[in-house]
Design a protein around this motif. Sequence first.
Motif, PDB file in Angstrom:
ATOM      1  N   VAL A  13       0.770  -1.265   0.178  1.00  0.00           N
ATOM      2  CA  VAL A  13       0.183  -0.121   0.125  1.00  0.00           C
ATOM      3  C   VAL A  13       0.532   1.299  -0.272  1.00  0.00           C
ATOM      4  CG1 VAL A  13      -2.007  -0.937   1.129  1.00  0.00           C
ATOM      5  CG2 VAL A  13      -0.161   0.624   2.432  1.00  0.00           C
ATOM      6  N   ASP A  14       0.795   2.573  -0.349  1.00  0.00           N
ATOM      7  CA  ASP A  14       0.661   4.008  -0.297  1.00  0.00           C
ATOM      8  C   ASP A  14       0.448   4.653   1.204  1.00  0.00           C
ATOM      9  OD1 ASP A  14       2.001   3.590  -3.143  1.00  0.00           O
ATOM     10  OD2 ASP A  14      -0.316   4.729  -3.832  1.00  0.00           O
ATOM     11  N   HIS A  15       0.244   3.762   1.896  1.00  0.00           N
ATOM     12  CA  HIS A  15      -0.434   4.931   3.243  1.00  0.00           C
ATOM     13  C   HIS A  15      -0.128   3.458   4.263  1.00  0.00           C
ATOM     14  CE1 HIS A  15      -1.736   8.571   1.079  1.00  0.00           C
ATOM     15  NE2 HIS A  15      -2.647   7.916   0.550  1.00  0.00           N
ATOM     16  N   PRO A  16       0.775   2.934   4.728  1.00  0.00           N
ATOM     17  CA  PRO A  16       1.015   1.886   5.338  1.00  0.00           C
ATOM     18  C   PRO A  16       1.198   2.213   7.239  1.00  0.00           C
ATOM     19  CG  PRO A  16       3.694   2.555   5.060  1.00  0.00           C
ATOM     20  CD  PRO A  16       2.240   3.161   3.920  1.00  0.00           C
ATOM     21  N   GLU A  17       0.625   3.554   7.311  1.00  0.00           N
ATOM     22  CA  GLU A  17       0.794   4.253   8.076  1.00  0.00           C
ATOM     23  C   GLU A  17      -1.279   3.222   8.922  1.00  0.00           C
ATOM     24  OE1 GLU A  17      -0.592   6.988   5.650  1.00  0.00           O
ATOM     25  OE2 GLU A  17       1.515   6.144   6.505  1.00  0.00           O
ATOM     26  N   GLU A  33      -9.272  -9.827  10.409  1.00  0.00           N
ATOM     27  CA  GLU A  33      -9.760  -8.381   9.097  1.00  0.00           C
ATOM     28  C   GLU A  33      -8.517  -7.548   9.021  1.00  0.00           C
ATOM     29  OE1 GLU A  33     -12.501  -7.047  12.249  1.00  0.00           O
ATOM     30  OE2 GLU A  33     -13.969  -8.167  11.434  1.00  0.00           O
ATOM     31  N   LEU A  34      -8.823  -7.035   7.707  1.00  0.00           N
ATOM     32  CA  LEU A  34      -7.691  -6.577   7.662  1.00  0.00           C
ATOM     33  C   LEU A  34      -8.019  -4.716   7.217  1.00  0.00           C
ATOM     34  CD1 LEU A  34      -4.504  -5.969   6.271  1.00  0.00           C
ATOM     35  CD2 LEU A  34      -4.881  -6.964   4.358  1.00  0.00           C
ATOM     36  N   LYS A  35      -7.868  -3.777   7.418  1.00  0.00           N
ATOM     37  CA  LYS A  35      -8.314  -2.073   6.934  1.00  0.00           C
ATOM     38  C   LYS A  35      -7.226  -1.498   6.450  1.00  0.00           C
ATOM     39  CE  LYS A  35     -11.400  -1.375  10.030  1.00  0.00           C
ATOM     40  NZ  LYS A  35     -12.496  -0.526  10.693  1.00  0.00           N
ATOM     41  N   VAL A  36      -7.977  -1.131   5.626  1.00  0.00           N
ATOM     42  CA  VAL A  36      -6.487  -0.080   4.956  1.00  0.00           C
ATOM     43  C   VAL A  36      -7.281   0.760   4.033  1.00  0.00           C
ATOM     44  CG1 VAL A  36      -5.246  -2.449   4.041  1.00  0.00           C
ATOM     45  CG2 VAL A  36      -6.697  -1.459   2.466  1.00  0.00           C
ATOM     46  N   ALA A  37      -6.780   2.281   4.141  1.00  0.00           N
ATOM     47  CA  ALA A  37      -7.218   3.250   3.504  1.00  0.00           C
ATOM     48  C   ALA A  37      -7.928   2.822   2.510  1.00  0.00           C
ATOM     49  CB  ALA A  37      -5.772   4.976   2.861  1.00  0.00           C
ATOM     50  N   LYS A  38      -8.925   3.320   1.973  1.00  0.00           N
ATOM     51  CA  LYS A  38     -10.204   3.885   1.148  1.00  0.00           C
ATOM     52  C   LYS A  38      -9.287   3.247  -0.793  1.00  0.00           C
ATOM     53  CE  LYS A  38     -13.652   3.859   2.422  1.00  0.00           C
ATOM     54  NZ  LYS A  38     -14.924   2.955   2.720  1.00  0.00           N
ATOM     55  N   ASP A  40      -6.608   2.740  -0.822  1.00  0.00           N
ATOM     56  CA  ASP A  40      -5.013   1.420  -1.219  1.00  0.00           C
ATOM     57  C   ASP A  40      -6.237  -0.094  -1.440  1.00  0.00           C
ATOM     58  OD1 ASP A  40      -2.438   2.740  -1.289  1.00  0.00           O
ATOM     59  OD2 ASP A  40      -3.298   2.169   1.053  1.00  0.00           O
ATOM     60  N   ILE A  41      -7.377   0.282  -1.339  1.00  0.00           N
ATOM     61  CA  ILE A  41      -8.180  -1.176  -1.665  1.00  0.00           C
ATOM     62  C   ILE A  41      -7.635  -1.939  -2.277  1.00  0.00           C
ATOM     63  CG2 ILE A  41     -10.355  -0.231  -2.101  1.00  0.00           C
ATOM     64  CD1 ILE A  41      -9.759  -3.188   0.849  1.00  0.00           C
ATOM     65  N   LEU A  72      -9.079 -14.853   6.215  1.00  0.00           N
ATOM     66  CA  LEU A  72      -9.374 -13.851   5.810  1.00  0.00           C
ATOM     67  C   LEU A  72      -9.968 -12.363   5.248  1.00  0.00           C
ATOM     68  CD1 LEU A  72      -6.413 -11.359   5.732  1.00  0.00           C
ATOM     69  CD2 LEU A  72      -6.025 -11.667   3.526  1.00  0.00           C
ATOM     70  N   GLU A  73     -10.411 -11.538   6.037  1.00  0.00           N
ATOM     71  CA  GLU A  73     -11.927 -10.662   5.412  1.00  0.00           C
ATOM     72  C   GLU A  73     -10.526  -8.945   5.263  1.00  0.00           C
ATOM     73  OE1 GLU A  73     -14.607 -11.099   5.344  1.00  0.00           O
ATOM     74  OE2 GLU A  73     -14.778 -13.228   6.206  1.00  0.00           O
ATOM     75  N   ILE A  74     -10.755  -8.579   4.023  1.00  0.00           N
ATOM     76  CA  ILE A  74     -10.326  -6.902   4.218  1.00  0.00           C
ATOM     77  C   ILE A  74     -11.230  -6.319   4.108  1.00  0.00           C
ATOM     78  CG2 ILE A  74      -9.222  -6.250   1.668  1.00  0.00           C
ATOM     79  CD1 ILE A  74      -8.375  -8.418   0.952  1.00  0.00           C
ATOM     80  N   ILE A  75     -11.136  -5.013   4.316  1.00  0.00           N
ATOM     81  CA  ILE A  75     -11.779  -4.327   5.195  1.00  0.00           C
ATOM     82  C   ILE A  75     -11.810  -2.305   4.262  1.00  0.00           C
ATOM     83  CG2 ILE A  75     -14.076  -2.575   6.295  1.00  0.00           C
ATOM     84  CD1 ILE A  75     -13.379  -5.576   8.357  1.00  0.00           C
ATOM     85  N   GLY A  76     -12.656  -2.141   3.947  1.00  0.00           N
ATOM     86  CA  GLY A  76     -11.910  -0.840   2.776  1.00  0.00           C
ATOM     87  C   GLY A  76     -12.428   0.452   3.740  1.00  0.00           C
TER      88      GLY A  76
END
Length: 76
Positions: A13-17, A33-38, A40-41, A72-76
């Motif tokens: 991703v571009d925003h690892p923080e 559950e993996l939550k990333v920035a919108k 980076d989804i 693994l659940e990916i949450i945007g």
Amino acid sequence: MKDLITRIAQALVDHPEQIVVTEVEGSQISVIELKVAKEDIGKIIGKQGRTARAIRTILGAASAKVKNRAVLEIIG
């Protein structure tokens, strides 16, 4: 497992923080559950879900080694 998913996601991703990984453990199965920035989804899912499928394959192999199933659940 949580550390494994965090490291893989940080590399993609571009925003690892903004990555948040939570793990809910059960007796036979763990839900990660993996939550990333919108924005980076798409990088986590990949074209036609190939990247997400690859991450799930790695997670499945690692969880089989410790004799526990992981999802693994990916949450945007």
